[in-house]
Design an enzyme around this catalytic site. Sequence first.
Site, PDB file in Angstrom:
ATOM      1  N   HIS A  29       0.825  -1.210   0.000  1.00  0.00           N
ATOM      2  CA  HIS A  29       0.000   0.000   0.000  1.00  0.00           C
ATOM      3  C   HIS A  29       0.859   1.261   0.000  1.00  0.00           C
ATOM      4  CE1 HIS A  29      -3.598   2.432   1.254  1.00  0.00           C
ATOM      5  NE2 HIS A  29      -2.634   3.203   1.735  1.00  0.00           N
ATOM      6  N   GLU A  30       1.759   1.346   0.961  1.00  0.00           N
ATOM      7  CA  GLU A  30       2.565   2.568   1.062  1.00  0.00           C
ATOM      8  C   GLU A  30       3.470   2.746  -0.144  1.00  0.00           C
ATOM      9  OE1 GLU A  30       1.833   4.806   3.053  1.00  0.00           O
ATOM     10  OE2 GLU A  30       0.508   3.629   4.321  1.00  0.00           O
ATOM     11  N   HIS A  44       3.453   6.775  -6.925  1.00  0.00           N
ATOM     12  CA  HIS A  44       2.783   7.992  -7.383  1.00  0.00           C
ATOM     13  C   HIS A  44       3.764   9.169  -7.365  1.00  0.00           C
ATOM     14  CE1 HIS A  44      -1.423  10.157  -7.264  1.00  0.00           C
ATOM     15  NE2 HIS A  44      -0.781  10.353  -8.390  1.00  0.00           N
TER      16      HIS A  44
END
Length: 714
Positions: free
Chosen positions: A501-502, A508
């Site tokens: 997730h991180e 991004h």
Amino acid sequence: MIKITKTLVTLGLASVVMQSAALDMDGMNGTTARKNPLLEQSKLPFGAPDFRKIKTSDYLPAIETGIQKQREIISAIVSNPETPSFENTIIPYEESDALLDRVTSIFFCLTGADKTPEIAQTQKKVMPMLTELGNDISFNKLLFDRIKYVYDHEYAQLKGENQKLLETIYKRFVRSGALLPEEKMARMKEINLRISDLQEKWGNTLQDATNDAVVWVQNREELAGLSEADMAQCEKDAQSRGGKAPYCIVIVNTTQQPILASLDNRDLRRRVFEASIHRADGTGLFNTFAIVTEIARLRAEKASLMGFKTYADYSLENTMAKTPEAVYQFLNQLIDVYTPKADTETKEIEEYARRTMGSSFQLQPYDRFYYSAKMKKEMLNISDEEIKPYFNVDSVQLNGVFYAANRVYGLTFKERKDIPTYHPDMKVFEVKDRNGKTIALFYSDYFRRPTKRGGAWMSSFAKQSRQRNQIPLIYNVCNNAKAPEGQPSLLTWDEVTTLFHEFGHALHGILSDCQYNTLSGTAVARDFVEMPSQFNESFATIPEIFDHFALHAVTGQPMPKDLKEKMLGSINFHSAYSLGENLAATCLDMAWHVLPESQVPTAAEAKQFETEALRHVHLLNSQILPRYSTSYFNHIWGSGYAAGYYSYLWTEVLAANIADCFAERGALKPEVGQDMRNKILSRGNTLDLMQMFTDFTHMKQPDAKSLLKARGME
């Protein structure tokens, strides 16, 4: 979670590369002068912070200098006699706080990940200064008049990122109150300063409360059910926290504590659970309700000054959801599906417990994880202790997270032991594109310590910007237990997905390809920013990725096929709980922020308000409590998720839709990853967010059914 505190503190003001030299004096007589390393461009590769040279005492004077430099540049902009233009007003403004941004990006990393008493004292001095600067810029009429002139006269002629930058800057000033009459503007300044003070107090109080809430354990027998590694961690945690007893159980940031799934001792389970839910609502030093209610009142007043009915209306204006009504409509769809499944799940667990505990046994929230784990073991013949040896943190990172990024986006990672970090646990990797070009540095800091706040997050030492010729310097922070020296640090499946997730947030930032700092990377609306991270979790379960990282920590052998099938098949076992705790937290957030100022409860009424708010949306459930209760809900009181916690569920829908597209087109095909990169991950906030989603998925609107399917609830 993406860490956005720094961005909020500086009111989103953009920044630029500047160099400045400043001297501070070492030695009692000031005879030895040294240059403050924070005020010089780092000579390390890619401008990496040189933590070998930086001293704690360097931060305050560097921030003061950065503030002064930005004030000088703003003064030069407003004093320019030329007609305002994009080139002489917007670009200099965009580049006005580069020095300050560079310094605070490093400083605010430490306030979250390594907050020593010295850093805490500096933060206490810094926050009012930064808030005052933000106020002075936001309410600088001469500056805004120039920006408005450019917006009125050049916006239609500008193209692409130039137009988006102008629009973003202009609307930020308007949302900050630049069009308010003088008396309201003065009150807005006061509100901003007070909220800044309260949030700084909140952060310190909550961290102290969580550290104080540890549960001390006198003997090893009380820890029955834990693995040897977990017992060793409890012993290590006790030693690092003063050794009041031989062992201690550290409280993590969520309501439910994962360790409750293993503890046989019911009374100890109760003590741990109660320490968690009451960490910040008791009668001692750490009650946060007075802070919470004052922040809520000030936010409501701020919204009213800006002409909005509630803070939620104000906060949601520039999101995908747009209105509180749209958020509630979305949530109610999920609540309707969730409620009967949650009731069935609870009944199943209680009936199972009664088989061994007797027909009169009443299931308590601190029993839920324990008996659910036993049911899982019995029904699916699998337990966390069986699978944890296959989730060595190093393998998950290198052979899972990085391997997926290589297969999908063509990235490679090389550890750089020559680049210094702020803590020995941190690692640095040089990130190269498929053509061999370095595009980023990635830092990982995965292990918990007393100076680190709870949770997991992503942020940056520097964002990508072509304007500044800056590659991104991105970091992830987690709170995993570190094994004793010489032993592998093992993760639960939840912790595995947290790493993925991180790193989705990190991608991004890493893959950003934007002209301007203000628009790059994760500078998007809250209800879009969690999409890349939620989507990246989907790679953890793709068989080829899973097989590559799920290797036994001692033997190096892959997880046996039958165990893998059981493990992957068990992911959605009793999945109603995780959806319910998220829905409850989301509705709490909304409840606090749809209140007009006159209806915000007092500190004494706060706990009852929480109860009634959950009852109102049919989520008052003694078994499934909010993931974060009001008194320790850092996302909404200490970070930037006020009226925005719904974004985790909202973006989970977006992520599930995108994952479906990947599955249909070929999840590990480079051309699909490149399409995702071109249309979403590289774009930052340069395009309409729904348009980006549509460009990739060809869907005009997100489909919530994908979320329920992914959670095994349809």
